[in-house]
Design an enzyme around this catalytic site. Sequence first.
Site, short mmCIF file in Angstrom:
data_model
loop_
_atom_site.label_atom_id
_atom_site.label_comp_id
_atom_site.label_asym_id
_atom_site.label_seq_id
_atom_site.Cartn_x
_atom_site.Cartn_y
_atom_site.Cartn_z
N SER A 166 71.14 13.27 -27.91
CA SER A 166 72.24 12.55 -28.53
C SER A 166 73.10 11.89 -27.46
O SER A 166 73.22 12.42 -26.35
CB SER A 166 73.11 13.49 -29.36
OG SER A 166 73.85 14.34 -28.52
N ASP A 167 73.70 10.77 -27.79
CA ASP A 167 74.77 10.27 -26.94
C ASP A 167 75.88 11.31 -26.99
O ASP A 167 75.89 12.19 -27.86
CB ASP A 167 75.25 8.89 -27.40
CG ASP A 167 75.86 8.09 -26.25
OD1 ASP A 167 76.33 8.72 -25.27
OD2 ASP A 167 75.89 6.85 -26.33
N TYR A 168 76.84 11.23 -26.04
CA TYR A 168 77.77 12.34 -25.84
C TYR A 168 78.82 12.38 -26.95
O TYR A 168 79.61 11.46 -27.08
CB TYR A 168 78.31 12.26 -24.41
CG TYR A 168 77.20 12.72 -23.48
CD1 TYR A 168 75.96 12.04 -23.46
CD2 TYR A 168 77.31 13.87 -22.71
CE1 TYR A 168 74.90 12.50 -22.69
CE2 TYR A 168 76.24 14.32 -21.93
CZ TYR A 168 75.05 13.64 -21.93
OH TYR A 168 74.00 14.10 -21.18
#
Length: 794
Positions: free
Chosen positions: A282-284
């Site tokens: 996932s992106d952060y």
Amino acid sequence: MGSFSVFDSLIATIIFLNLFQTVFAQGNKYATDDLLSIGKPGSRDWLAATQKASAFVAQLNLTEKASLVTGASLIGACVGNIAPIERLGFPGLCISDGPTAVNRFDLVSVFPSGMTASSSWDRDLMYQRGLLLGAEFKAKGTHVGLGPVAGPLGRHPLGGRNWEGFSSDPYLTGIAMKSTIHGMQDAGVQSCSKHFIGNEQETQRSNTVNPDGTIIEAISSNIDDRTLHELYLWPFADAVKAGTSSVMCSYNRVNETYSCENSELLTGLLKSELGFEGYVMSDYFATHSGVKSINAGLDMNMPGSLDLSDIETGKSYFGGNVTQAVTNGSVSMERLDDMVRRIMTPYFLLGQDKDYPTVDPSAYFVLATTYGMSLPNELPARDVRGNHSAFIRTLGAAGIVLLKNINSTLPLKAPMNIGVFGNDAPDPTDGLTWPDSETRTGFEFGTLDVGGGSGSGRHTTLVSPLEAIKARAMLSGARVQYLTSNEIIAANDLTSIYPSPDVCLVFLKTFSQEGYDRLSFEADWNSTLVVNNIAASCPNTVVITHSAGVNTMPWATNPNVTAILAGHYPGEESGNSIADILWGDINPSGRLPYTIPADEADYDIPVVDLTAVTDPNAWQSNFTEGLMIDYRHFDTQNITPLYEFGYGLSYTTFHLSSSLEITHHSSSNNPLPFPDPSCPIAPGGNTDLFTTILSASITVSNTGGMAGATVVQIYVSLPQNSTPPGTPVKVLRGFEKVMLQPREARDVIFELTRRDLSFWDVKEQKWRIPGGNIGISVGFSSRDLKQEKEIKLL
Ligand SMILES: *[C@@H]1O[C@H](CO)[C@@H](O)[C@H](O)[C@H]1NC(C)=O
Ligand SMILES: *[C@@H]1O[C@H](CO)[C@@H](O)[C@H](O)[C@H]1NC(C)=O
Ligand SMILES: *[C@@H]1O[C@H](CO)[C@@H](O)[C@H](O)[C@H]1NC(C)=O
Ligand SMILES: *[C@@H]1O[C@H](CO)[C@@H](O)[C@H](O)[C@H]1NC(C)=O
Ligand SMILES: *[C@@H]1O[C@H](CO)[C@@H](O)[C@H](O)[C@H]1NC(C)=O
Ligand SMILES: *[C@@H]1O[C@H](CO)[C@@H](O)[C@H](O)[C@H]1NC(C)=O
Ligand SMILES: *[C@@H]1O[C@H](CO)[C@@H](O)[C@H](O)[C@H]1NC(C)=O
Ligand SMILES: *[C@@H]1O[C@H](CO)[C@@H](O)[C@H](O)[C@H]1NC(C)=O
Ligand SMILES: *[C@@H]1O[C@H](CO)[C@@H](O)[C@H](O)[C@H]1NC(C)=O
């Protein structure tokens, strides 16, 4: 959400025949790259790594499996950390930004940005960039480097992260993705191709909370199936085919479902249709659920905690929730094993289980800058830069595009009185690390060689244009006068300049950073007034831009502006790169990877920007333009750009022969690719999509007096009457950069695959070659096509 912006994030054969050489593009180049690159997906290496990963999974208990799929912020010093499992000798994983430098570490190189690399149109330089960047990631003990970037693609010319990616053309971006991934992974570091998908604007990229507690959801990119396949998914298919270890799902929603819990995207397109065998990270803080995301195809949650405020509590949608979900049956043990196997396969594939460097102590800089922790007194960083600055200088110059050059202004003819103007020319006054800036123009004084946010880098050295020009001038005893306050120039106070310079070099900059979209097409800091005021008294004005991408140039037709160079973000050797071009040590060979408009109104897809929203679902971006972005839009609307996609000048001249020869291979009688089992799905998709259908050959020669490189480009025009509405006039489907001595000629051969000659048939859910006449044109830019032919495949 401003605080979040600190996260995230040929010619195989050259036959030498003295003056007559053959350059094979595409197909054969793939073969070379495949030899160069270890562990191609589907290869024996990949299979062996999967077996090792399976054996590893078999030894893990449930808690350990949950730990392997969940970021643990406080365990390590990297922007993303997977905890070690000591009893199995697994040291954990260190994951770091970004696509341009090993961000937040000390003593690293700041490389030319993605868009600079794509402006070179040079596969070998793109590969080298990936290799050297990869070497720095590895030497710092980072297992995963967060890059390269294929999304944003560049739907919006003012998109805040376009410079981190490559080009608004999916074919050029796809080649750049492949070359970069091969480079990084040949260096032994995992690549993470991002941001998947439709992350075309920064504005409201993530959800926000109104003062009354209402959650306003992130922008939804509503993209139809054909557009997704032919534009935004295309370069990710190339990334998967190249063997990218991981893919990062993006902050935004697609069709109103968050990317990181969108099963159509993650399981349907990425893992099934494209056959992706690595892991989805996932992106952060882009994860919004546990069970739903996992069952949709998300394999790793980063940085792990629910929110920035949960870093210390360790609360996570994954972690303990994964254990619980497996125990209560809402996630199967098979799926959890699949997640861990996907994460561990690249680790074994790239040999990261053997003698991998430890995490460099300067990583604690991340903790200090991101989580506000106190910095240890000493940061004994390892210097990993090697001799990379020589390469950075070369690529920085190769990415400079010469847009105008009248009166033979360039290369410079030993001027004895040189004027240097503009706030982009000198050393920065605000330090060597670009702080996140909400002003959207960054710092006022100092040269701009890289953008801001997670894709930035910490400079150890930075050569400004003024410094490099002074060093050149010293060699010939020339005088350098300079004025670097745009405010003074804008106020037209040029009294300090006397006598009038022989040449006036005006340096402009356009800042851009993650988390914000740009506000203006023109370069920052009163740039137009600056150029016009200098040009009014200097009939030999050369304008150099350091920019995140598309600019308007209202001064381009001013006859006193005799030369224009688009320098993009060249990295730490910026001044040397531009000096090499100005003085003619290097012949410019960059080409635009986007279109420069005559008027900003010629680009008509604005970023969605709403104010005072109370409807949680208000942020919608309908991609109704379909395939018509960048040059496809200008072609369809018949708009003349200022400088078109693929354009760029040289100090020499080139000629294309009139003999465009096209060979049609027999394998193309079927409009659809052969299905399983003869052509199974492999990483990248159905293998028949990459069968060569036709070759085109042409001869290019250098007709001028100086050695130089040109970029021969091939465009395909599918027939309008046998394709659905919305088919572009033409699309790039091959290019080759060719270096030629004066009077030298070479044959260039393009090999076009089934995918290159197809459109996405939404009914059939397959790529289809249309009936009717397909146009093939070859030239030096999208509007400088020298030879055209038609071919009927079906
Ligand atoms: C799993 O193994 C770890 C050691 O890595 C141990 O601390 C933990 O108690 C084990 N958990 C279970 C459920 O067996
Ligand atoms: C999004 O919606 C459009 C229009 O209904 C559809 O064509 C497309 O396939 C959808 N894409 C995804 C990934 O759901
Ligand atoms: C599980 O997820 C919920 C949110 O859905 C969160 O509130 C909770 O703290 C999580 N549990 C753990 C152990 O992290
Ligand atoms: C199972 O556990 C997960 C994670 O805590 C939770 O989200 C889910 O609601 C639970 N399902 C059932 C059926 O209890
Ligand atoms: C950099 O050093 C490597 C070996 O350390 C060498 O192979 C390479 O040619 C050097 N590159 C440059 C541009 O000097
Ligand atoms: C540049 O060339 C144009 C015509 O080619 C001429 O009118 C103009 O005076 C020249 N400018 C300079 C500075 O030589
Ligand atoms: C642009 O120039 C005007 C006039 O000199 C000045 O007032 C203004 O502050 C300048 N703006 C910027 C962004 O430098
Ligand atoms: C070009 O330069 C000449 C000579 O300095 C000047 O007279 C003229 O006004 C300038 N033209 C423009 C458009 O700035
Ligand atoms: C986007 O498309 C949907 C479905 O066609 C429509 O209801 C909505 O009004 C559109 N939104 C905008 C902002 O155009």
